[in-house]
Design a protein around this motif. Structure first.
Motif, PDB file in Angstrom:
ATOM      1  N   LEU A 237     -89.241  32.327   8.955  1.00 48.20           N
ATOM      2  CA  LEU A 237     -89.112  31.155   8.099  1.00 48.20           C
ATOM      3  C   LEU A 237     -87.641  30.941   7.755  1.00 48.20           C
ATOM      4  CD1 LEU A 237     -90.829  29.138   6.564  1.00 48.20           C
ATOM      5  CD2 LEU A 237     -91.108  30.836   4.763  1.00 48.20           C
TER       6      LEU A 237
ATOM      7  N   VAL B 180     -88.160  25.877   4.746  1.00 48.64           N
ATOM      8  CA  VAL B 180     -88.476  25.544   3.346  1.00 48.64           C
ATOM      9  C   VAL B 180     -87.180  25.440   2.558  1.00 48.64           C
ATOM     10  CG1 VAL B 180     -90.727  26.689   3.348  1.00 48.64           C
ATOM     11  CG2 VAL B 180     -88.671  27.976   2.724  1.00 48.64           C
TER      12      VAL B 180
ATOM     13  N   ILE C 173     -97.432  29.728   5.327  1.00 51.82           N
ATOM     14  CA  ILE C 173     -96.482  29.245   6.324  1.00 51.82           C
ATOM     15  C   ILE C 173     -96.065  30.377   7.257  1.00 51.82           C
ATOM     16  CG2 ILE C 173     -94.263  28.087   6.649  1.00 51.82           C
ATOM     17  CD1 ILE C 173     -94.563  27.010   3.803  1.00 51.82           C
ATOM     18  N   THR C 174     -95.734  31.525   6.682  1.00 53.42           N
ATOM     19  CA  THR C 174     -95.262  32.622   7.532  1.00 53.42           C
ATOM     20  C   THR C 174     -96.375  33.162   8.417  1.00 53.42           C
ATOM     21  OG1 THR C 174     -95.682  34.152   5.749  1.00 53.42           O
ATOM     22  CG2 THR C 174     -93.413  33.431   6.027  1.00 53.42           C
TER      23      THR C 174
ATOM     24  N   LEU D 254     -91.517  39.338   1.877  1.00 55.67           N
ATOM     25  CA  LEU D 254     -92.426  38.610   0.990  1.00 55.67           C
ATOM     26  C   LEU D 254     -93.381  39.571   0.292  1.00 55.67           C
ATOM     27  CD1 LEU D 254     -92.224  35.604   0.801  1.00 55.67           C
ATOM     28  CD2 LEU D 254     -94.015  35.396   2.513  1.00 55.67           C
TER      29      LEU D 254
ATOM     30  N   VAL E 107     -84.730  29.158   5.497  1.00 59.66           N
ATOM     31  CA  VAL E 107     -84.523  28.515   4.198  1.00 59.66           C
ATOM     32  C   VAL E 107     -83.305  27.622   4.321  1.00 59.66           C
ATOM     33  CG1 VAL E 107     -84.108  28.888   1.747  1.00 59.66           C
ATOM     34  CG2 VAL E 107     -85.456  30.544   3.052  1.00 59.66           C
TER      35      VAL E 107
ATOM     36  N   ILE F 217     -92.862  31.675  -3.821  1.00 58.72           N
ATOM     37  CA  ILE F 217     -93.256  32.516  -2.687  1.00 58.72           C
ATOM     38  C   ILE F 217     -94.765  32.542  -2.505  1.00 58.72           C
ATOM     39  CG2 ILE F 217     -91.186  33.957  -2.766  1.00 58.72           C
ATOM     40  CD1 ILE F 217     -92.871  36.157  -3.940  1.00 58.72           C
TER      41      ILE F 217
ATOM     42  N   THR G 205     -89.014  32.592  -6.150  1.00 62.39           N
ATOM     43  CA  THR G 205     -88.896  31.513  -5.178  1.00 62.39           C
ATOM     44  C   THR G 205     -88.315  32.047  -3.879  1.00 62.39           C
ATOM     45  OG1 THR G 205     -86.689  30.971  -5.939  1.00 62.39           O
ATOM     46  CG2 THR G 205     -88.514  29.823  -7.001  1.00 62.39           C
ATOM     47  N   ALA G 206     -88.280  31.163  -2.902  1.00 62.31           N
ATOM     48  CA  ALA G 206     -87.768  31.546  -1.592  1.00 62.31           C
ATOM     49  C   ALA G 206     -86.373  32.154  -1.700  1.00 62.31           C
ATOM     50  CB  ALA G 206     -87.749  30.320  -0.676  1.00 62.31           C
TER      51      ALA G 206
ATOM     52  N   ARG H 290     -88.911  26.737  -3.290  1.00 62.70           N
ATOM     53  CA  ARG H 290     -90.350  26.930  -3.079  1.00 62.70           C
ATOM     54  C   ARG H 290     -90.806  28.288  -3.612  1.00 62.70           C
ATOM     55  NH1 ARG H 290     -92.636  23.492   0.893  1.00 62.70           N
ATOM     56  NH2 ARG H 290     -94.533  24.728   0.961  1.00 62.70           N
TER      57      ARG H 290
ATOM     58  N   GLU I 207     -96.502  30.127  -2.152  1.00 67.74           N
ATOM     59  CA  GLU I 207     -96.836  29.088  -1.175  1.00 67.74           C
ATOM     60  C   GLU I 207     -96.324  29.435   0.218  1.00 67.74           C
ATOM     61  OE1 GLU I 207     -94.984  25.678  -2.878  1.00 67.74           O
ATOM     62  OE2 GLU I 207     -96.083  25.878  -4.760  1.00 67.74           O
ATOM     63  N   LEU I 208     -95.585  30.525   0.316  1.00 65.67           N
ATOM     64  CA  LEU I 208     -94.939  30.814   1.595  1.00 65.67           C
ATOM     65  C   LEU I 208     -95.811  31.630   2.548  1.00 65.67           C
ATOM     66  CD1 LEU I 208     -91.323  31.662   0.402  1.00 65.67           C
ATOM     67  CD2 LEU I 208     -92.260  29.476   1.125  1.00 65.67           C
TER      68      LEU I 208
END
Lengths: 275, 400
Positions: free
Chosen positions: B365, B345, B357-358, B383, B367, B351, B274-275, B349, B353-354
């Motif tokens: 990004l 985010v 976004i990035t 990431l 958090v 990663i 996750t994030a 969340r 899904e990130l």
């Protein structure tokens, strides 16, 4: 080497039973005679035409128009050939032995499905009962129940009960293990499991057994007539002993009609209920 | 509080089971027992505490004893030795009546092959548990309808199970188990017979239902992704023994032995990390500072962005070096160049899904927690590094 006295043993066993268990046999005899008489009386109560109409309605409800037509035409022919009373007597005998077979056979079948020891004892006995020539039962049956329709019913039951027992057992064993497990997992008692899950699911197989039983007991009507059971079997027997070929064929034809109608009806009635 | 305690439970198959238990406790292995005594070890000295309201996943390959184990929780299978405590009461000491009571009220089960009764309609299937408790017809129909609605099958009650798709049939299985309003749900590979997409939906729905119901769910699976997705805690089983018990993260990050390691090797990290695992400590500045300070700070750290926060660490926005330099020339304040619509985010969340976004954002990004307090920053490099396995898991978990 001396002969093993099996015949003597059986003879004395039968004599002992006939001497000491006569009260029991009299009671059984009374019950069966009453049931057969009642059913025969019931069938003979309406005019044959009305009976045929009712049969037609039942056959139609049980399934199909062809079955209804065949049943009605078949029974009209029986009426026309003037075998009505004899046919109704035989029908009463078949239905009584069918009822007795179900009442005894289904519980025994359930027992054998649950209990391996019971199964190991009962299944060979069934083999014995089915393969021993049916005539052999007739003598002890007469010894215990005297002449008439009652020993006929008893002999029919002995000869025809095995399919009901076997297929009840099979039906219950065929219920998928996971369904039995599910029923247990939700906290069913043994009776709830049996009546709500196992028996309903075993029903098609069980009914196939009942159908077989009815057919087998019908095949016994001629043999039963040899010990004094009235009915269409007696007509066949008489025709054979008197070498009346034509009459024998007529009576035989009645047995065939009866067999086909009973077979299709007993198969279809259950299917209809299931639908 | 532990609702179910499993203490030293053993299940053996074969002859001389008493002796087998003794030998096992002396340290005989499964292989030795099989070879020397012809005893098969189904479940080997398992100890578990299952807490009220958690989703506890028991995971293992086929033949690892997980299904046998779970069937001992309601004594569909009798343990050879050990204790199973439900609310502190020993299941093994219960008579038939008490055991039935537990099965009716406390523990319900959902089966892999659904195990719906084919001769009963859907609603009659759902009612079954109540029917055998002799609940009156009206009440049980009401409860069954509620239960059916809960799983999204309103209006399907009169169908026969075989008229439904696999996913729907298992919803009926779930509804049947829920109709009793049990405290514990045993789900034996409940979704394994379903298509992957349907399975995924069912997992989501189970999680959603769980938010409302707060049942204790014991979920058996052989699918690690499934275990990681829905489990609050996971017990890994191998050859009848529990190898490791822990949260999904602990299983992934600190595998107890080679076996667990091998198991988790192939996990798709983008669906697990996750994030919070990849974020770094953010460089921040408060709004009352000038552009010049901001520029200096960025130069010192060698970065091109700064997050702007207030005194209680709430995220206000982000500034870039370019804007700051312009602002300095034109005598503007940080407020004037603050970018407030940058991406942010929550730490939970995944990663996976990130990336999107990035890749579409011009600034890093952020958090933030649910109060919009800044927790960390995620840069693209971190990431990618995480997916390549270039991440010190231990350190990350310590932070999280």
């Amino acid at each position: 080497m001396p002969k093993i006295p099996i015949a003597e043993w059986v003879q004395s066993l039968v004599e002992w039973m006939s001497d000491h268990l006569s009260v029991l046999f009299d009671a059984i005899s009374l019950i069966i005679a009453t049931v057969v008489d009642f059913i025969a009386w019931l069938f003979l109560l309406p005019h044959p035409i009305i009976f045929i109409l009712i049969l037609g309605v039942i056959a139609y409800w049980a399934g199909r128009i062809p079955l209804a037509l065949f049943s009605m035409i078949g029974f009209l022919l029986i009426y026309n050939l003037d075998y009505w009373t004899q046919t109704m007597d035989s029908l009463a005998l078949v239905i009584t032995s069918g009822l007795v077979s179900i009442l005894l056979g289904v519980p025994i079948g359930i027992l054998t499905a649950y209990n391996r020891t019971a199964s190991r004892i009962i299944i060979p006995i069934l083999d014995f009962m089915q393969t021993m020539p049916a005539f052999v039962y007739l003598l002890p049956a007469v010894t215990f129940f005297s002449l008439g329709v009652v020993p006929g019913v008893i002999a029919s039951v002995i000869f025809s009960i095995p399919p009901t027992i076997r297929l009840t057992q099979l039906g219950i064993k065929q219920v998928p293990e996971e369904l039995v497990e599910a029923s247990n997992a939700f906290g069913s008692t043994a009776f709830q499991k049996l009546f709500k899950v196992q028996l309903p699911l075993a029903m098609p197989t069980l009914m196939a057994g009942v159908n077989q039983t009815i057919m087998l007991s019908l095949s016994m009507v001629v043999i039963a007539s040899m010990i004094g059971a009235q009915g269409i079997g007696a007509e066949v027997y008489r025709a054979v002993t008197q070498l009346q070929i034509g009459k024998g064929f007529e009576a035989g034809l009645v047995v065939v009609i009866l067999a086909i109608v009973l077979d299709r009806l007993s198969q279809n009635i259950f299917k209809t209920k299931k639908r | 509080m532990a609702i179910l305690e499993i203490k030293d439970v053993i299940k053996l198959f074969g002859p001389n089971q008493e002796q087998g238990v003794a030998l096992l406790k002396q340290g005989y292995t499964k292989q030795q027992l099989a070879k020397e005594k012809q005893i098969t070890v189904g479940v080997n000295r398992v100890n578990l505490d299952i807490q009220q309201g958690e989703i506890f996943v028991i995971m293992g390959l086929s033949g690892s004893g997980k299904s046998t184990l779970v069937r001992m929780f309601n004594r569909l299978i009798e343990p050879t030795s050990g204790q199973i405590l439900v609310h502190g009461k020993d299941l093994m000491k219960m008579n038939k009546e008490q055991l039935r009571h537990v099965r009716r009220k406390t523990i319900s089960m959902v089966f892999q092959k659904f195990a719906l009764f084919p001769h009963r309609s859907v609603i009659e299937n759902v009612e079954y548990g109540l029917e055998i408790q002799k609940v009156d017809k009206k009440t049980r129909r009401e409860k069954a309808l509620q239960s059916l609605e809960l799983v999204g099958l309103k209006g399907w009650g009169d169908k026969k199970p075989d008229e439904l798709s696999g996913g729907m049939q298992q919803r009926v299985g779930l509804a049947r188990a829920l109709a009793n309003d049990p405290e514990v749900l045993l789900m034996d590979e409940a979704f394994s017979a379903l298509d992957p997409l349907i399975r995924r939906d069912m997992q989501d729905e189970l999680l959603e239902l769980q938010l409302r119901m707060k049942k204790t769910i014991i979920f058996i699976t052989h699918d690690l992704d499934e275990a990681l997705r829905i489990g609050d805690r996971i017990a890994l089983m191998r050859e009848g023994s529990v190898v490791q018990v822990g949260t999904p993260e602990e299983i992934l990050m600190q595998p107890a032995n080679r076996f667990v390691e091998r198991f988790v090797e192939d996990v798709d990290l983008s669906k697990v990390l996750t994030a919070s695992h990849v974020m770094r400590r953010p460089e921040t500045i408060t709004l009352d500072r000038g552009p010049r300070t901001a520029l200096q700070l960025m130069r010192e750290r060698g970065i091109s962005n700064l997050f702007v926060i207030d005194r209680s660490k709430h995220l206000l926005g982000v500034i870039t070096a370019e804007d700051a330099s312009n602002a300095y020339k034109h005598h503007q304040s940080l407020q004037d160049i603050l970018i407030t619509d940058g991406p942010k985010v929550t730490p939970e969340r995944l990663i996976g899904e990130l990336f999107e976004i990035t890749s579409s954002a011009k600034v890093p990004l952020a958090v933030v927690d649910s109060d919009n307090r800044l927790l960390g920053v995620i840069v693209r490099g971190a990431l990618l590094g995480a997916l390549a396995g270039d991440i010190d898991f231990k350190e990350v978990t310590d932070h999280a």
